[in-house]
Structures are given as structure tokens and as C-alpha cells.
Motif scaffolding. Structure first.
Motif, mmCIF file in Angstrom:
data_model
loop_
_atom_site.group_PDB
_atom_site.id
_atom_site.type_symbol
_atom_site.label_atom_id
_atom_site.label_comp_id
_atom_site.label_asym_id
_atom_site.label_seq_id
_atom_site.Cartn_x
_atom_site.Cartn_y
_atom_site.Cartn_z
ATOM 1 N N SER A 1 -2.612 7.039 -2.434
ATOM 2 C CA SER A 1 -2.819 5.695 -1.830
ATOM 3 C C SER A 1 -3.131 4.722 -2.965
ATOM 4 C CB SER A 1 -4.306 5.933 -1.044
ATOM 5 O OG SER A 1 -4.534 4.513 -0.820
ATOM 6 N N HIS B 1 1.079 -1.077 0.077
ATOM 7 C CA HIS B 1 -0.138 0.038 0.047
ATOM 8 C C HIS B 1 0.760 1.186 -0.006
ATOM 9 C CE1 HIS B 1 -3.770 2.331 2.068
ATOM 10 N NE2 HIS B 1 -3.384 2.541 0.950
ATOM 11 N N GLN C 1 1.590 5.007 0.047
ATOM 12 C CA GLN C 1 1.023 6.116 0.659
ATOM 13 C C GLN C 1 2.094 7.180 0.857
ATOM 14 O OE1 GLN C 1 -0.024 3.285 3.771
ATOM 15 N NE2 GLN C 1 -1.891 4.460 4.159
ATOM 16 N N ARG D 1 -2.605 0.760 -4.502
ATOM 17 C CA ARG D 1 -2.335 -0.834 -3.911
ATOM 18 C C ARG D 1 -1.612 -1.346 -5.011
ATOM 19 N NH1 ARG D 1 -4.474 -1.689 0.815
ATOM 20 N NH2 ARG D 1 -5.797 -0.084 1.555
#
Ligand code: 2AM
Length: 173
Positions: free
Chosen positions: A141, A75, A77, A143
Motif C-alpha cells: 500500500s 494508491h 496496491q 501512496r
């Protein structure tokens, strides 16, 4: 004649669907600097430097042995800027599965004299080199499903650097 040397590294390649999303987001930052070509986006697990090509079979055996690890998700971020305007995207908290994969790979490489120990692994995806400072850190954000490990060759071509996959090992679910 001596064996040619190859500049090699193990990496998690950027999954294809994310490649265009990530490069579009990166381009939207409007930063001056040298963007990494979308085809070159990756997360380095181990940098090997230049090794004789005769070491390839050994490296391939190590790559295959990594299939005892399972796939996982990153993830991303956090955008950071390091020395020389190196602009990177990082997970806020690297998943344990990533740290275990990197540690296992590192130990196998060190045991066979193929790389130095790297206790300061900071998982990151380089987006720019020599970028101007970022005024405001954007929200991000993304993935990244980590589903395979690759052994890459870094080649300096007239059009710029190219990372060519020499081999690839899918991680089981
Ligand atoms: P970077 O993107 O963080 O600069 C191929 O060159 C890959 O290996 C790049 O992702 C690069 O990381 C990494 N790399 C290049 N030279 C390195 C070095 N001397 N030590 C560690 N990693 C290196």
C-alpha cells in the motif's frame, strides 16, 4: 542531413521520497529478474516511439496544455506479473483524475499525428523485467502524489537504459 529521431514518452515520474521506499520494497521481494533502476521508476502516460527531434516543440506545447489538470494521488496496491516476467505495481482502482489526464493527452497526441490511440491504458509502474514467477503476492500500500508530468527521452547507454527528462510540467493543486 535528416533529423535525428528520439525515443520519447510522457510519464508521471516517481516522486523522489517514494523512489527509495519503492525500490527497497521491490528489492525485498527477492525476485530474480532485471530490476528497473530506481532513477527510472515512472508511470507511462503515453509511449510515442521514435519521433524526429523537430516534433519536440509540438510535444512541449501539449505538455504545457496538460496543466489544466490538477494534481492527484495514486494508491498502489496490486502487484501483477504480465508476459515475459514484466512485474508491475498498479492502483486497484485508477483515480478518475489519472484516466482523464491520460485521455486528454492521448487525444491531443492523436489529433496531431504524434501517437496512436491507446484505449487499453492499464496504468502501472514497472518494477522488474524477466522476473521469475512470484510464489506469494505480498501486501502493499504505497501512496504516490502525482504532481508533475514529464516528457522523457529513452537512451540506450553502455550501463543500461536511461530515461532523461526533457521537460517537466507541474500540475496545479
Ligand atoms: P513498460 O515499463 O510497461 O515496459 C519507456 O520505454 C516506457 O515506455 C516504459 O515504461 C515502457 O513501458 C513504455 N513502452 C516501451 N515500449 C512500449 C510500447 N511498444 N508500447 C507501449 N509502451 C511502451
Amino acid at each position: 542531413m535528416s533529423d535525428p529521431t528520439l525515443r520519447l514518452f510522457f510519464a508521471l515520474p516517481c516522486p523522489d521520497p517514494l523512489r527509495s521506499v519503492l525500490s527497497a520494497w521491490r528489492d525485498g521481494l527477492g525476485l530474480d529478474g532485471r530490476p528497473v533502476a530506481p532513477a527510472n521508476l515512472h508511470l507511462t502516460l503515453a509511449f510515442l516511439g521514435s519521433l524526429p527531434s523537430t516534433r519536440l516543440p509540438q510535444l512541449r506545447r501539449i505538455g504545457a496544455a496538460l496543466q489544466c489538470h490538477h494534481r492527484f494521488e495514486l494508491h498502489l496496491q496490486r502487484l501483477e506479473q504480465w508476459k515475459h516476467g514484466l512485474t508491475v505495481l498498479m492502483p486497484d482502482a485508477p483515480p478518475q483524475a489519472l484516466l482523464e489526464l491520460q485521455r486528454d493527452l492521448g487525444q491531443r497526441l492523436v489529433a496531431q499525428g504524434l501517437a496512436q490511440d491507446n484505449p487499453d491504458f492499464r496504468p502501472h509502474v514497472t518494477l522488474f523485467r524477466q522476473a521469475a514467477p512470484i510464489a506469494r503476492h505480498p501486501q502493499v500500500s504505497l501512496r504516490w502524489p502525482a504532481e508533475r508530468v514529464v516528457l522523457c527521452l529513452s537512451e540506450n547507454l553502455p550501463g543500461g537504459v536511461r530515461y532523461r527528462e526533457m521537460d517537466s510540467w507541474p500540475l496545479p493543486p
